[in-house]
Design a protein around this motif. Structure first.
Motif, PDB file in Angstrom:
ATOM      1  N   MET A  81      74.860  22.879  39.982  1.00 14.79           N
ATOM      2  CA  MET A  81      75.305  24.250  39.467  1.00 14.79           C
ATOM      3  C   MET A  81      75.354  24.116  37.966  1.00 14.79           C
ATOM      4  N   GLY A  82      74.860  24.962  37.246  1.00 15.68           N
ATOM      5  CA  GLY A  82      74.702  24.878  35.655  1.00 15.68           C
ATOM      6  C   GLY A  82      75.568  26.239  35.419  1.00 15.68           C
ATOM      7  N   ARG A  83      76.147  26.188  34.058  1.00 17.17           N
ATOM      8  CA  ARG A  83      77.015  27.454  33.698  1.00 17.17           C
ATOM      9  C   ARG A  83      76.644  26.998  31.969  1.00 17.17           C
ATOM     10  N   LEU A  84      76.454  28.456  31.472  1.00 18.68           N
ATOM     11  CA  LEU A  84      76.418  28.644  29.946  1.00 18.68           C
ATOM     12  C   LEU A  84      77.631  29.635  29.771  1.00 18.68           C
ATOM     13  N   ASP A  85      78.390  29.058  28.839  1.00 14.72           N
ATOM     14  CA  ASP A  85      79.717  30.093  28.376  1.00 14.72           C
ATOM     15  C   ASP A  85      79.412  30.598  27.031  1.00 14.72           C
ATOM     16  N   SER A  86      79.955  31.721  26.727  1.00 13.41           N
ATOM     17  CA  SER A  86      79.968  32.322  25.464  1.00 13.41           C
ATOM     18  C   SER A  86      81.178  32.425  24.653  1.00 13.41           C
ATOM     19  N   PRO A  87      81.599  32.568  23.472  1.00 15.37           N
ATOM     20  CA  PRO A  87      82.952  32.568  22.843  1.00 15.37           C
ATOM     21  C   PRO A  87      83.712  33.663  23.316  1.00 15.37           C
ATOM     22  N   TRP A  88      82.824  34.675  23.692  1.00 15.78           N
ATOM     23  CA  TRP A  88      83.419  36.039  24.235  1.00 15.78           C
ATOM     24  C   TRP A  88      83.915  35.999  25.727  1.00 15.78           C
ATOM     25  N   GLY A  89      83.822  34.941  26.437  1.00 19.83           N
ATOM     26  CA  GLY A  89      84.310  34.775  27.661  1.00 19.83           C
ATOM     27  C   GLY A  89      83.126  35.202  28.940  1.00 19.83           C
ATOM     28  N   VAL A  90      81.936  35.831  28.259  1.00 17.58           N
ATOM     29  CA  VAL A  90      80.907  36.168  29.170  1.00 17.58           C
ATOM     30  C   VAL A  90      80.162  34.609  29.641  1.00 17.58           C
ATOM     31  N   PHE A  91      79.713  34.444  30.817  1.00 19.74           N
ATOM     32  CA  PHE A  91      79.094  33.320  31.224  1.00 19.74           C
ATOM     33  C   PHE A  91      78.089  33.651  32.111  1.00 19.74           C
ATOM     34  N   LEU A  92      76.963  32.755  32.161  1.00 23.36           N
ATOM     35  CA  LEU A  92      75.806  32.755  33.047  1.00 23.36           C
ATOM     36  C   LEU A  92      75.885  31.533  33.833  1.00 23.36           C
ATOM     37  N   LYS A  93      75.622  31.440  35.230  1.00 25.45           N
ATOM     38  CA  LYS A  93      75.652  30.490  36.042  1.00 25.45           C
ATOM     39  C   LYS A  93      74.765  30.535  37.184  1.00 25.45           C
ATOM     40  N   GLY A  94      74.382  29.284  37.791  1.00 24.01           N
ATOM     41  CA  GLY A  94      73.529  29.303  38.797  1.00 24.01           C
ATOM     42  C   GLY A  94      73.183  28.027  39.365  1.00 24.01           C
ATOM     43  N   ASN A  95      72.574  27.865  40.551  1.00 28.96           N
ATOM     44  CA  ASN A  95      71.911  26.526  41.172  1.00 28.96           C
ATOM     45  C   ASN A  95      70.785  26.926  41.862  1.00 28.96           C
ATOM     46  N   ILE A  96      69.929  25.767  42.137  1.00 30.15           N
ATOM     47  CA  ILE A  96      68.804  25.748  42.795  1.00 30.15           C
ATOM     48  C   ILE A  96      68.785  24.363  43.797  1.00 30.15           C
ATOM     49  N   GLY A  97      68.364  24.630  44.982  1.00 34.86           N
ATOM     50  CA  GLY A  97      68.243  23.259  45.879  1.00 34.86           C
ATOM     51  C   GLY A  97      67.206  23.461  46.631  1.00 34.86           C
ATOM     52  N   LEU A  98      66.891  22.230  47.343  1.00 29.99           N
ATOM     53  CA  LEU A  98      65.785  22.260  48.575  1.00 29.99           C
ATOM     54  C   LEU A  98      66.200  20.990  49.244  1.00 29.99           C
ATOM     55  N   GLY A  99      65.557  21.093  50.562  1.00 30.00           N
ATOM     56  CA  GLY A  99      65.844  19.882  51.517  1.00 30.00           C
ATOM     57  C   GLY A  99      65.284  19.892  52.580  1.00 30.00           C
ATOM     58  N   ARG A 100      65.058  19.102  53.591  1.00 34.12           N
ATOM     59  CA  ARG A 100      64.509  18.935  54.773  1.00 34.12           C
ATOM     60  C   ARG A 100      65.254  18.445  55.823  1.00 34.12           C
ATOM     61  N   PHE A 101      65.006  18.650  57.031  1.00 30.92           N
ATOM     62  CA  PHE A 101      65.686  18.311  58.171  1.00 30.92           C
ATOM     63  C   PHE A 101      64.754  17.935  59.411  1.00 30.92           C
ATOM     64  N   ASP A 102      65.053  17.008  60.218  1.00 30.78           N
ATOM     65  CA  ASP A 102      63.906  16.810  61.320  1.00 30.78           C
ATOM     66  C   ASP A 102      64.877  16.600  62.759  1.00 30.78           C
ATOM     67  N   LYS A 103      66.279  17.067  62.760  1.00 30.70           N
ATOM     68  CA  LYS A 103      66.946  17.019  63.761  1.00 30.70           C
ATOM     69  C   LYS A 103      67.505  18.410  64.314  1.00 30.70           C
ATOM     70  N   GLY A 104      68.197  18.501  65.450  1.00 35.64           N
ATOM     71  CA  GLY A 104      68.487  19.745  65.926  1.00 35.64           C
ATOM     72  C   GLY A 104      67.776  20.350  66.979  1.00 35.64           C
ATOM     73  N   HIS A 105      68.099  21.616  67.487  1.00 35.44           N
ATOM     74  CA  HIS A 105      67.564  21.930  68.848  1.00 35.44           C
ATOM     75  C   HIS A 105      67.594  23.697  68.661  1.00 35.44           C
ATOM     76  N   MET A 106      66.641  24.154  69.375  1.00 39.09           N
ATOM     77  CA  MET A 106      66.509  25.668  69.618  1.00 39.09           C
ATOM     78  C   MET A 106      66.207  25.947  70.731  1.00 39.09           C
ATOM     79  N   ASN A 107      67.231  27.007  71.164  1.00 39.74           N
ATOM     80  CA  ASN A 107      67.310  27.575  72.345  1.00 39.74           C
ATOM     81  C   ASN A 107      66.528  29.060  72.470  1.00 39.74           C
TER      82      ASN A 107
END
Length: 234
Positions: free
Chosen positions: A1-27
């Protein structure tokens, strides 16, 4: 997560992610299918799973002090997941679809969620180097799109699902350690849930669909821990 703050109290923030999985089941459950209109339930394993996500917010800190901030924000979130279904074991309504040791790919699923976010964000410095962040977001509107491929049939087909106007919630907390003044590493926990309303459209869009439109409801839940690195811009 990243965040950019300003002296006036306004902020911008966000995050980005990715992943993989090979387990689990599907009904895969169905009701009222021909020829005998019985209940059918099969179970398959999952493989080749992939997911990506991001959030992007703009907000304002209405409470600010030397060691803590509390603010509100609005923003957007996106989540996509895809996976293959391998094997097929019949649970209800024989005959069996595949032998128990047959793990061929029988289907695949792809889902995409977009949603608006509104919520509260807070952070506090526990010590000079340790920081605690927490976000709580309500999703007042969601947009869902999915595609479900059926491969274990004489004529393969897919179903498309679409809906908007649902709801959701996202809760996240991160404990971070500042390696330098601007760079930190952390560990966190997250719970995300999104759902459609009860009048969602399920669109059958290829060979084999009998009903062009059916009412349905879709939902997703995801929770777990994660590691992150962030850099704070002055």
């Amino acid at each position: 997560m990243g965040r950019l703050d300003s002296p006036w109290g306004v902020f911008l923030k966000g995050n980005i992610g990715l992943g993989r999985f090979d387990k689990g089941h599907m009904n895969d459950e169905d009701w009222g299918l021909p020829p005998n209109l019985s209940y059918v339930n099969t179970i398959s394993g999952q493989a080749n799973g992939r997911y990506t996500y991001y959030t992007a917010d703009v907000g304002y800190d209405f409470l600010r002090a030397a060691n803590y901030n509390v603010g509100g924000f609005i923003g957007w979130t996106y989540y996509e997941q895809s996976s293959d279904s391998r094997g097929c074991v019949q649970i209800a309504a024989p005959p069996p679809c595949l032998a128990p040791d047959d793990d061929q790919v029988v289907g695949s699923q792809n889902t995409q969620w977009n949603a608006a976010r509104v919520g509260l964000s807070a952070e506090t410095m526990l010590t000079e180097r340790w920081r605690l962040n927490a976000d709580v977001a309500y999703l007042p509107w969601t947009d869902f799109k999915g595609r479900d491929h059926h491969l274990l049939r004489p004529t393969t087909m897919f179903d498309e699902q679409r809906s908007n106007g649902g709801r959701g919630v996202q809760v996240e907390g991160v404990l971070s350690y500042f390696v330098t003044r601007n760079f930190s590493v952390g560990v966190g926990g997250r719970y995300w849930a999104m759902w459609t309303n009860s009048r969602s459209d399920s669109l059958c869009s290829s060979s084999g669909c009998v009903e062009p439109t059916m009412l349905a409801k879709y939902s997703m839940e995801r929770w777990g821990t994660f590691f992150q690195a962030s850099y704070k811009l002055d």
